[in-house]
Design a protein around this motif. Structure first.
Motif, mmCIF file in Angstrom:
data_model
loop_
_atom_site.group_PDB
_atom_site.id
_atom_site.type_symbol
_atom_site.label_atom_id
_atom_site.label_comp_id
_atom_site.label_asym_id
_atom_site.label_seq_id
_atom_site.Cartn_x
_atom_site.Cartn_y
_atom_site.Cartn_z
ATOM 1 N N HIS A 149 43.850 47.291 38.499
ATOM 2 C CA HIS A 149 42.972 46.109 38.584
ATOM 3 C C HIS A 149 43.347 45.039 37.559
ATOM 4 O O HIS A 149 42.781 43.960 37.570
ATOM 5 C CB HIS A 149 41.512 46.528 38.379
ATOM 6 C CG HIS A 149 40.935 47.271 39.536
ATOM 7 N ND1 HIS A 149 40.269 46.662 40.568
ATOM 8 C CD2 HIS A 149 40.982 48.592 39.844
ATOM 9 C CE1 HIS A 149 39.888 47.572 41.463
ATOM 10 N NE2 HIS A 149 40.311 48.748 41.043
ATOM 11 N N HIS A 160 44.856 42.969 45.032
ATOM 12 C CA HIS A 160 44.375 44.115 45.822
ATOM 13 C C HIS A 160 43.334 43.637 46.823
ATOM 14 O O HIS A 160 42.902 42.491 46.780
ATOM 15 C CB HIS A 160 43.849 45.243 44.933
ATOM 16 C CG HIS A 160 42.589 44.922 44.172
ATOM 17 N ND1 HIS A 160 41.336 44.860 44.753
ATOM 18 C CD2 HIS A 160 42.383 44.644 42.861
ATOM 19 C CE1 HIS A 160 40.430 44.568 43.833
ATOM 20 N NE2 HIS A 160 41.041 44.427 42.679
ATOM 21 N N GLY A 183 42.413 40.078 41.521
ATOM 22 C CA GLY A 183 41.714 40.712 40.406
ATOM 23 C C GLY A 183 42.583 40.777 39.157
ATOM 24 O O GLY A 183 43.805 40.956 39.240
ATOM 25 N N HIS A 185 41.211 42.462 35.731
ATOM 26 C CA HIS A 185 40.117 42.929 34.868
ATOM 27 C C HIS A 185 40.337 44.389 34.524
ATOM 28 O O HIS A 185 40.950 45.121 35.291
ATOM 29 C CB HIS A 185 38.776 42.772 35.601
ATOM 30 C CG HIS A 185 38.688 43.543 36.896
ATOM 31 N ND1 HIS A 185 37.879 44.631 37.060
ATOM 32 C CD2 HIS A 185 39.321 43.386 38.081
ATOM 33 C CE1 HIS A 185 38.003 45.112 38.288
ATOM 34 N NE2 HIS A 185 38.873 44.375 38.942
ATOM 35 N N GLU A 208 33.213 45.160 43.311
ATOM 36 C CA GLU A 208 33.910 43.878 43.200
ATOM 37 C C GLU A 208 32.997 42.673 43.402
ATOM 38 O O GLU A 208 33.412 41.542 43.149
ATOM 39 C CB GLU A 208 35.082 43.831 44.197
ATOM 40 C CG GLU A 208 36.208 44.820 43.860
ATOM 41 C CD GLU A 208 37.153 44.307 42.774
ATOM 42 O OE1 GLU A 208 37.148 43.098 42.501
ATOM 43 O OE2 GLU A 208 37.890 45.131 42.188
#
Ligand code: MN
Length: 249
Positions: A149, A160, A183, A185, A208
């Motif tokens: 991520h 993703h 993403g 994070h 998410e």
């Protein structure tokens, strides 16, 4: 009675350099990025952005909320786990206590006033913690088998997929089903706060997007629409929907 404004005024919280980031990035990076990415997206939707800096106390936040029509909780450093009654784990990165306190208070006040609110990346984490939820402090060390991520790629690059729930505000804004997102994070929503519902998940189960259906518009996503709105209509739609909600009070 104040003069009627023809354009919505959107407050955007702005992080600052903390910890190791000081030596890695040039001073002012967050302000420049916030204006160039989030600010320009707001302008593209016909609204006017104004930055909300660190250091506001409650009285200052109330004054700001008196004047803005909508709020974006932007990306930034980790949230300190003390705000969800947890101890720091090994994967916790930079935190900014003053930013935490300011954004958590701002989120609670905005929800109480039902001011349209869009959370982005750290913004979903702040919204969840402000409402009483908790966070995964570091996906890589806490969630075995999770997707990557936090890839070391530009925020304009998709990383993703997420699956969007049909019966949700997010589903109504950009459509249900699977989309690619950018993403970047390493923290994520863990226990979802009371009053919030999950409206998108990654293939590995990482939350998410969350929203509060009791509010006019309270939605937060874990990805970075401010990085891809120029090329990805889904991401532009998120900003448009926020601005549209500001005109429906
Ligand atoms: Mn993700």
């Amino acid at each position: 009675m104040p003069a009627r404004r023809c354009k919505a005024l959107i407050g955007i919280t702005c992080s600052r350099m903390v910890g190791a980031a000081w030596s890695q990035l040039s001073k002012g990076h967050f302000i420049n990025y916030t204006l160039e990415a989030y600010g320009r997206a707001v302008v593209a939707c016909g609204a006017v952005p104004v930055l909300v800096p660190v250091g506001q106390v409650t009285a200052g936040l109330e004054l700001i909320l008196d004047r803005i029509d909508g709020l974006i909780l932007s990306g930034g450093p980790d949230v300190h786990p003390r705000h969800y009654r947890a101890m720091p784990l090994a994967g916790l990165a930079d935190v900014d206590d003053e930013l935490d306190r300011m954004e958590l208070e701002l989120a609670r006040l905005a929800l109480a006033r039902d001011i349209p609110l869009l959370g982005i990346c750290r913004g979903i984490q702040i919204l969840n913690v402000a409402c009483g939820g908790s966070l995964i402090q570091d996906i890589g060390s806490q969630v075995p088998g999770a997707l990557l991520h936090n890839p070391s790629i530009d925020k304009r690059v998709l990383s993703h997929t997420v699956r969007i729930e049909t019966d949700s505000l997010l589903g109504r804004i950009i459509g249900a089903g699977e989309i690619w997102v950018n993403g970047r994070h390493h923290q994520a929503v863990d226990k979802v706060a009371p009053g919030l519902t999950v409206s998108a998940v990654a293939p590995d189960g990482i939350v998410e997007a969350v929203e509060d259906s009791a509010r006019r518009f309270a939605l937060a996503v874990q990805w970075h629409p401010e990085g891809t709105w120029k090329s990805d209509p889904h991401c532009l739609r998120l900003f448009e929907a926020l601005v549209e909600a500001c005109g429906s009070g």
